[in-house]
Design a protein around this motif. Structure first.
Motif, PDB file in Angstrom:
ATOM      1  N   LEU A 115      -5.674  13.716 -12.730  1.00 10.03           N
ATOM      2  CA  LEU A 115      -5.987  12.235 -12.233  1.00 10.03           C
ATOM      3  C   LEU A 115      -4.687  11.629 -11.293  1.00 10.03           C
ATOM      4  O   LEU A 115      -4.983  10.840 -10.344  1.00 10.03           O
ATOM      5  N   ALA A 116      -3.435  12.093 -11.724  1.00 12.70           N
ATOM      6  CA  ALA A 116      -2.229  11.701 -10.981  1.00 12.70           C
ATOM      7  C   ALA A 116      -2.244  12.650  -9.828  1.00 12.70           C
ATOM      8  O   ALA A 116      -1.179  12.208  -8.816  1.00 12.70           O
ATOM      9  N   ALA A 117      -3.036  13.623  -9.517  1.00 14.85           N
ATOM     10  CA  ALA A 117      -2.744  14.384  -8.263  1.00 14.85           C
ATOM     11  C   ALA A 117      -2.977  13.162  -7.015  1.00 14.85           C
ATOM     12  O   ALA A 117      -3.765  12.584  -7.032  1.00 14.85           O
ATOM     13  N   SER A 118      -2.135  13.366  -5.995  1.00 19.40           N
ATOM     14  CA  SER A 118      -2.429  12.445  -4.942  1.00 19.40           C
ATOM     15  C   SER A 118      -2.304  12.980  -3.528  1.00 19.40           C
ATOM     16  O   SER A 118      -1.993  14.424  -3.550  1.00 19.40           O
ATOM     17  N   PHE A 119      -3.037  12.277  -2.550  1.00 16.30           N
ATOM     18  CA  PHE A 119      -3.153  12.812  -1.088  1.00 16.30           C
ATOM     19  C   PHE A 119      -2.611  11.715  -0.355  1.00 16.30           C
ATOM     20  O   PHE A 119      -2.324  10.636  -0.712  1.00 16.30           O
ATOM     21  N   ASP A 120      -2.460  12.170   0.932  1.00 18.26           N
ATOM     22  CA  ASP A 120      -1.892  11.160   1.882  1.00 18.26           C
ATOM     23  C   ASP A 120      -3.049  10.180   2.037  1.00 18.26           C
ATOM     24  O   ASP A 120      -4.244  10.474   2.559  1.00 18.26           O
ATOM     25  N   ARG A 121      -2.800   8.745   1.758  1.00 16.51           N
ATOM     26  CA  ARG A 121      -3.845   7.858   1.717  1.00 16.51           C
ATOM     27  C   ARG A 121      -4.499   7.683   3.225  1.00 16.51           C
ATOM     28  O   ARG A 121      -5.553   7.714   3.347  1.00 16.51           O
ATOM     29  N   LYS A 122      -3.651   7.628   4.522  1.00 12.30           N
ATOM     30  CA  LYS A 122      -4.137   7.402   5.664  1.00 12.30           C
ATOM     31  C   LYS A 122      -4.968   8.491   6.074  1.00 12.30           C
ATOM     32  O   LYS A 122      -6.052   8.429   6.484  1.00 12.30           O
ATOM     33  N   ILE A 167       0.800  -1.146  -0.081  1.00 10.79           N
ATOM     34  CA  ILE A 167      -0.039   0.126   0.150  1.00 10.79           C
ATOM     35  C   ILE A 167       0.571   1.389   0.039  1.00 10.79           C
ATOM     36  O   ILE A 167       1.677   1.476   0.917  1.00 10.79           O
ATOM     37  N   PRO A 168       0.664   2.259  -0.989  1.00  9.00           N
ATOM     38  CA  PRO A 168       1.558   3.264  -1.210  1.00  9.00           C
ATOM     39  C   PRO A 168       1.033   4.210   0.044  1.00  9.00           C
ATOM     40  O   PRO A 168       0.078   4.103   0.521  1.00  9.00           O
ATOM     41  N   SER A 169       1.807   5.289   0.346  1.00  5.61           N
ATOM     42  CA  SER A 169       1.484   6.227   1.329  1.00  5.61           C
ATOM     43  C   SER A 169       0.553   7.247   0.810  1.00  5.61           C
ATOM     44  O   SER A 169      -0.185   7.966   1.543  1.00  5.61           O
ATOM     45  N   LYS A 170       0.437   7.338  -0.503  1.00  3.99           N
ATOM     46  CA  LYS A 170      -0.404   8.134  -1.273  1.00  3.99           C
ATOM     47  C   LYS A 170      -1.519   7.711  -1.897  1.00  3.99           C
ATOM     48  O   LYS A 170      -1.358   6.383  -2.433  1.00  3.99           O
ATOM     49  N   ILE A 171      -2.594   8.306  -2.076  1.00  6.23           N
ATOM     50  CA  ILE A 171      -3.678   7.707  -2.996  1.00  6.23           C
ATOM     51  C   ILE A 171      -4.147   8.952  -4.098  1.00  6.23           C
ATOM     52  O   ILE A 171      -4.170  10.034  -3.739  1.00  6.23           O
ATOM     53  N   SER A 172      -4.130   8.414  -5.233  1.00  6.10           N
ATOM     54  CA  SER A 172      -4.508   9.472  -6.201  1.00  6.10           C
ATOM     55  C   SER A 172      -5.879   9.732  -6.673  1.00  6.10           C
ATOM     56  O   SER A 172      -6.575   8.615  -6.383  1.00  6.10           O
ATOM     57  N   LEU A 173      -5.860  10.864  -7.109  1.00  6.91           N
ATOM     58  CA  LEU A 173      -7.511  10.995  -7.612  1.00  6.91           C
ATOM     59  C   LEU A 173      -8.157   9.669  -8.622  1.00  6.91           C
ATOM     60  O   LEU A 173      -9.205   9.578  -8.559  1.00  6.91           O
TER      61      LEU A 173
END
Length: 217
Positions: free
Chosen positions: A99-106, A34-40
């Protein structure tokens, strides 16, 4: 909300749980570590073939609670979605770069999880009514309202994110369930949000002028 959280949550072995039953759209979120980021893009994939309302709701929630630093990252996509609604598109589309923009997943999934009890309580009051305010024709006008509110939300204004995000969330809920009452409430909240942000900007402007006058004089 349940589908989104389940599809976005890691399982004990480190993979993303599909969290779906027979007949549901399979998750496209990557399996494995699981990556630390989640993308749009991942968020849109997890929602599946949903209408504008579901995506607007998911993007507005982090600004209602709120999560620092997400106003611009979520506001810009909502501007694009509102413009597409106004243009009469039937399904959302976003550019690859967006779509590539990402946020902190947690943090992102955490705030969605915190919103779940609230969403469940609200859901009990949603039902199809006043269809003229939530139909295809009205959706175009609502798209313009979303563009304005999301534009305000995307600005770095202190205390300026929550009011427009709340208004967008109400409009999104109304669209999802064809509930014109919630749409109307969202529009009223939107007008109040514009008034609040205008008052904040006026206050900041007056404060800046006062400071400038003290420095000059």
């Amino acid at each position: 909300m349940d589908d989104f959280l389940t599809r976005g949550d890691p399982t004990p072995d480190g993979s993303v749980s599909a969290g779906i039953q027979a007949g549901e759209i399979p998750s496209k979120i990557s399996l494995g570590e699981i990556p630390s980021k989640i993308s749009l893009g991942e968020i849109m994939d997890a929602l599946g073939d949903r209408a504008f309302g579901a995506l607007l709701l998911i993007l507005s929630i982090p600004n209602v609670l709120p999560v620092p630093g997400l106003s611009t990252a979520t506001g810009v996509p909502m501007i694009l979605l509102g413009a597409q609604m106004a243009a009469g598109r039937h399904s959302p589309w976003l550019p690859r770069r967006t779509l590539a923009a990402s946020f902190d997943r947690k943090a992102f999934l955490g705030v969605i999880r915190r919103a779940k009890p609230w969403a469940e309580r609200v859901e009990r009051h949603l039902r199809p009514r006043l269809p003229a305010l939530a139909g295809p024709t009205a959706e175009r006008l609502l798209g313009l309202a979303v563009v304005v509110l999301a534009g305000i939300l995307a600005l770095p204004i202190v205390f300026g994110n929550q009011p427009p995000a709340f208004a967008i969330a109400l409009i999104a809920l109304g669209l999802m369930e064809s509930d014109g009452v919630f749409v109307s409430a969202g529009l009223v909240a939107g007008l109040l949000a514009i008034a609040i942000v205008a008052a904040v900007l006026l206050g900041l402007g007056q404060a800046a002028i006062a400071v400038a006058q003290q420095l000059i004089g």
